[in-house]
Design a protein around this motif. Structure first.
Motif, short mmCIF file in Angstrom:
data_model
loop_
_atom_site.label_atom_id
_atom_site.label_comp_id
_atom_site.label_asym_id
_atom_site.label_seq_id
_atom_site.Cartn_x
_atom_site.Cartn_y
_atom_site.Cartn_z
N GLN A 108 42.80 33.61 32.36
CA GLN A 108 41.38 33.93 33.11
C GLN A 108 41.75 33.95 34.80
OE1 GLN A 108 39.03 35.57 31.79
NE2 GLN A 108 38.55 36.20 33.89
N ALA A 109 42.34 32.76 35.01
CA ALA A 109 42.54 32.70 36.56
C ALA A 109 43.64 33.58 37.00
CB ALA A 109 43.03 31.20 36.94
N GLN A 110 44.58 33.92 36.23
CA GLN A 110 45.67 34.83 36.44
C GLN A 110 45.07 36.32 36.45
OE1 GLN A 110 48.86 34.31 37.50
NE2 GLN A 110 49.16 36.62 37.77
N ALA A 111 44.18 36.58 35.47
CA ALA A 111 43.75 37.97 35.43
C ALA A 111 42.71 38.20 36.87
CB ALA A 111 42.94 38.07 34.21
N ASN A 112 41.97 37.22 37.32
CA ASN A 112 41.10 37.21 38.37
C ASN A 112 41.96 37.34 39.65
OD1 ASN A 112 39.06 36.81 36.76
ND2 ASN A 112 38.79 34.65 37.41
N LYS A 118 44.48 43.48 43.33
CA LYS A 118 44.29 45.16 43.23
C LYS A 118 43.41 45.70 44.12
CE LYS A 118 43.35 48.79 39.65
NZ LYS A 118 43.01 49.17 38.59
N LYS A 119 42.10 44.87 44.15
CA LYS A 119 41.09 45.25 45.08
C LYS A 119 41.27 45.42 46.73
CE LYS A 119 37.15 44.07 42.27
NZ LYS A 119 35.99 43.33 42.00
N GLU A 120 42.07 44.41 47.18
CA GLU A 120 42.64 44.12 48.19
C GLU A 120 43.61 45.23 48.59
OE1 GLU A 120 44.53 40.29 48.53
OE2 GLU A 120 42.58 39.17 48.73
N TRP A 121 44.60 45.69 47.67
CA TRP A 121 45.34 46.60 47.88
C TRP A 121 44.86 48.08 48.10
CZ3 TRP A 121 49.98 48.14 49.18
CH2 TRP A 121 50.47 49.81 48.70
#
Length: 149
Positions: A108-112, A118-121
């Motif tokens: 879950q931490a990896q997915a977060n 992705k949002k930053e990109w």
């Protein structure tokens, strides 16, 4: 060698709160790992491991460190009374459950982290696109001025 701190716990149907006495604990020197059915607190020399009776929602749980105490307020996955804090599973099964729980939390931490990346990109691409539009408009204005002269 780590010392197990004294702790108390209380519950409501929606939360379970654990308060550990860790003399000298500070926010900077305390780390907490939470997974759906396993929680650990490390505030040297104190170390506390809890194999929970049922599961919690990690993202909705909060840790507070103040005046030598570490308080974990954990949201239960199911709104029911547990009646006890810790599981009574035999050790081999409890360790397998702990391992699965830790792996789930790490996934879950990896997915977060991937979602955040992705949002930053996307934000970066949007900002770059806006800057390129402004540069193009500025260049077009300059070219019109030159043509007008």
């Amino acid at each position: 060698m780590p010392v197990a701190p004294a702790f108390t716990w209380q519950e409501t149907d929606g939360t379970v709160t654990v308060t550990a006495t860790c003399r000298g604990a500070s926010s900077a020197g305390t780390s907490v790992f939470s997974s759906p059915s396993y929680v650990s607190v490390n505030s040297p020399p104190y170390f506390l491991e809890l194999d929970l009776h049922d599961t919690i929602v990690v993202d909705q749980s909060v840790t507070t460190v103040r005046q030598g105490t570490v308080a974990l307020k954990m949201s239960k996955e199911r709104a029911v009374g547990w009646g006890r804090l810790l599981t009574d599973l035999p050790k081999p099964e409890r360790l397998r459950r702990r391992s699965r729980s830790r792996a789930e939390a790490e996934a879950q931490a990896q997915a977060n982290a991937e979602t955040k990346k992705k949002k930053e990109w996307e934000r970066s691409r949007f900002t770059l696109s806006k800057q390129m539009d402004q540069d193009r408009e500025s260049r077009e204005r300059l070219e019109r001025r030159i043509d007008d002269e």
